[in-house]
Write an enzyme that holds these catalytic residues in place. Structure first.
Site, PDB file in Angstrom:
ATOM      1  N   MET A  30     104.561  93.015  25.939  1.00 41.12           N
ATOM      2  CA  MET A  30     103.474  93.850  25.403  1.00 41.12           C
ATOM      3  C   MET A  30     102.704  94.511  26.549  1.00 41.12           C
ATOM      4  O   MET A  30     101.615  95.047  26.347  1.00 41.12           O
ATOM      5  CB  MET A  30     102.534  93.011  24.537  1.00 41.12           C
ATOM      6  CG  MET A  30     103.251  92.442  23.318  1.00 41.12           C
ATOM      7  SD  MET A  30     102.189  92.156  21.923  1.00 41.12           S
ATOM      8  CE  MET A  30     101.068  90.944  22.595  1.00 41.12           C
ATOM      9  N   GLY A  36     104.307  86.357  35.461  1.00 42.68           N
ATOM     10  CA  GLY A  36     105.133  85.724  34.418  1.00 42.68           C
ATOM     11  C   GLY A  36     106.182  86.703  33.934  1.00 42.68           C
ATOM     12  O   GLY A  36     107.385  86.389  33.890  1.00 42.68           O
ATOM     13  N   HIS A  37     105.746  87.913  33.573  1.00 42.20           N
ATOM     14  CA  HIS A  37     106.698  88.954  33.130  1.00 42.20           C
ATOM     15  C   HIS A  37     107.684  89.279  34.251  1.00 42.20           C
ATOM     16  O   HIS A  37     108.876  89.454  34.019  1.00 42.20           O
ATOM     17  CB  HIS A  37     105.943  90.244  32.771  1.00 42.20           C
ATOM     18  CG  HIS A  37     104.954  90.109  31.663  1.00 42.20           C
ATOM     19  ND1 HIS A  37     103.597  90.201  31.871  1.00 42.20           N
ATOM     20  CD2 HIS A  37     105.114  89.907  30.338  1.00 42.20           C
ATOM     21  CE1 HIS A  37     102.963  90.072  30.719  1.00 42.20           C
ATOM     22  NE2 HIS A  37     103.851  89.891  29.766  1.00 42.20           N
ATOM     23  N   LYS A 184      99.823  81.937  33.400  1.00 45.66           N
ATOM     24  CA  LYS A 184      99.487  83.366  33.489  1.00 45.66           C
ATOM     25  C   LYS A 184      99.630  83.994  32.114  1.00 45.66           C
ATOM     26  O   LYS A 184     100.559  83.690  31.372  1.00 45.66           O
ATOM     27  CB  LYS A 184     100.405  84.068  34.481  1.00 45.66           C
ATOM     28  CG  LYS A 184     100.071  83.684  35.906  1.00 45.66           C
ATOM     29  CD  LYS A 184     100.757  84.587  36.903  1.00 45.66           C
ATOM     30  CE  LYS A 184     100.483  84.110  38.313  1.00 45.66           C
ATOM     31  NZ  LYS A 184      99.547  84.923  39.043  1.00 45.66           N
TER      32      LYS A 184
HETATM   33  P1  AMP Z   1     103.816  89.161  26.238  1.00 40.94           P
HETATM   34  O1  AMP Z   1     103.695  90.454  26.982  1.00 40.94           O
HETATM   35  O2  AMP Z   1     102.629  88.272  26.387  1.00 40.94           O
HETATM   36  O3  AMP Z   1     104.279  89.352  24.819  1.00 40.94           O
HETATM   37  O4  AMP Z   1     104.980  88.359  26.955  1.00 40.94           O
HETATM   38  C1  AMP Z   1     106.251  88.925  27.145  1.00 40.94           C
HETATM   39  C2  AMP Z   1     107.205  87.855  27.609  1.00 40.94           C
HETATM   40  O5  AMP Z   1     106.737  87.316  28.842  1.00 40.94           O
HETATM   41  C3  AMP Z   1     107.312  86.685  26.626  1.00 40.94           C
HETATM   42  O6  AMP Z   1     108.663  86.261  26.546  1.00 40.94           O
HETATM   43  C4  AMP Z   1     106.437  85.646  27.262  1.00 40.94           C
HETATM   44  O7  AMP Z   1     106.796  84.320  26.925  1.00 40.94           O
HETATM   45  C5  AMP Z   1     106.671  85.915  28.738  1.00 40.94           C
HETATM   46  N1  AMP Z   1     105.558  85.376  29.522  1.00 40.94           N
HETATM   47  C6  AMP Z   1     104.239  85.647  29.367  1.00 40.94           C
HETATM   48  N2  AMP Z   1     103.503  84.915  30.226  1.00 40.94           N
HETATM   49  C7  AMP Z   1     104.372  84.149  30.911  1.00 40.94           C
HETATM   50  C8  AMP Z   1     104.227  83.154  31.930  1.00 40.94           C
HETATM   51  N3  AMP Z   1     103.039  82.800  32.412  1.00 40.94           N
HETATM   52  N4  AMP Z   1     105.340  82.571  32.410  1.00 40.94           N
HETATM   53  C9  AMP Z   1     106.564  82.901  31.920  1.00 40.94           C
HETATM   54  N5  AMP Z   1     106.765  83.827  30.968  1.00 40.94           N
HETATM   55  C10 AMP Z   1     105.689  84.438  30.460  1.00 40.94           C
END
Ligand code: AMP
Length: 283
Positions: A30, A36-37, A184
């Protein structure tokens, strides 16, 4: 690195790659990217010839009182981070590109969505499954990358891929944390300095739970109690849930057995944060 906004453009580019016999990885996000991303993007770059990063704040996965409008966005910064991490293509559609008028089809899962965030956010996983299915059809990757940070989401996606026969390998990536242990998250930007310090209580409480399991405790009630009590020592924290479930079907277990997911959701002020760990039991 290229950014495109239409489904047609993504399909054209991926078609060219396929003609050349290249493999493709997809990292759905998103946006408001962080390390993390980037760890997911790096893994995809390592395992595939080309990597597509989707950046889309998916409106249908937010409930009516959630943070859709305030969700942080910064596409310029995201582009720089994808570039730095060697991603090849960003797919950044507008909501009406993904959901034209009269969009009426959705993908739902049961069982794996009954507890944890599924119980508190009734529309959430239907929205996630629908958008991820669409992205899988649009990009048709060989592999797709998801973070262990969203452990229930991972279980839901794995189930969906199995049930609906997507020919895509799901790759799970470990949680990336700040130096003080906080997982994160784009939502960490909502925290004021005092709340940011308070947010350490999530990873600290999980650490206590893990230590108790490692010492041999197998009664889930006792572990949940340890974690909950520690969370309650932080005045700015309000516990949403502390649960121990089977990591595959996301159903409650009474005893630590096979592979369990210890998952928590906690409000720090108005910000809802999640964290978890997985424990593989050798007993
Ligand atoms: P989001 O943008 O929050 O929807 O996350 C996109 C992807 O990044 C999802 O698969 C999340 O699980 C992964 N993600 C977000 N934060 C982290 C993190 N701290 N460590 C590992 N993966 C992450």
């Amino acid at each position: 690195m290229k950014l495109v906004k239409t489904i047609e453009e993504v399909r054209q580019i991926v078609k060219e790659w396929r003609k050349q016999g290249l493999t493709v990885g997809l990292v759905p996000t998103m946006g408001y990217l962080h390390e993390g991303h980037q760890s997911l993007i790096r893994k995809s770059v390592e395992q595939n010839d080309r990597t597509v990063v989707s950046i889309f704040v998916n409106p249908i996965q937010f409930g009516p009182n959630e943070d859709l409008a305030s969700y942080p966005r910064d596409i310029k910064r995201d582009m720089a981070l994808v570039d730095e991490t060697c991603g090849d293509l960003i797919f950044n559609p507008e909501p009406n590109e993904m959901y034209p008028s009269h969009f009426t089809t959705s993908v739902q899962t049961t069982e794996v969505t009954e507890l944890l965030c599924g119980a508190r956010r009734p529309v959430h996983f239907g929205g996630v499954c629908t958008v991820v299915s669409k992205l899988f059809h649009i990009v048709a990757p060989d592999r797709a990358y998801f973070g262990q940070k969203d452990a229930q989401q991972l279980a839901v996606i794995r189930r969906m891929v199995r049930d609906l026969n997507f020919d895509i390998e799901i790759v799970a990536c470990p949680i990336v944390r700040e130096a003080d242990g906080l997982a994160k998250s784009s939502r960490n930007t909502y925290l004021n300095p005092q709340e940011r310090i308070a947010a350490r209580v999530l990873s600290q409480s999980l650490k206590l739970g893990l230590e108790q399991i490692e010492k041999g405790e197998r009664d889930c009630k006792k572990i949940i109690q340890t974690i909950t009590e520690h969370l309650q020592t932080e005045p700015l924290a309000k516990v949403d849930y502390v649960e121990i479930v089977d990591n595959e079907n996301i159903q409650r277990v009474d005893r630590i057995q096979k592979e369990v997911l210890v998952a928590i959701a906690v409000y720090i002020g108005k910000t809802r944060l999640i964290d978890n760990f997985i424990y593989k039991c050798e007993d």
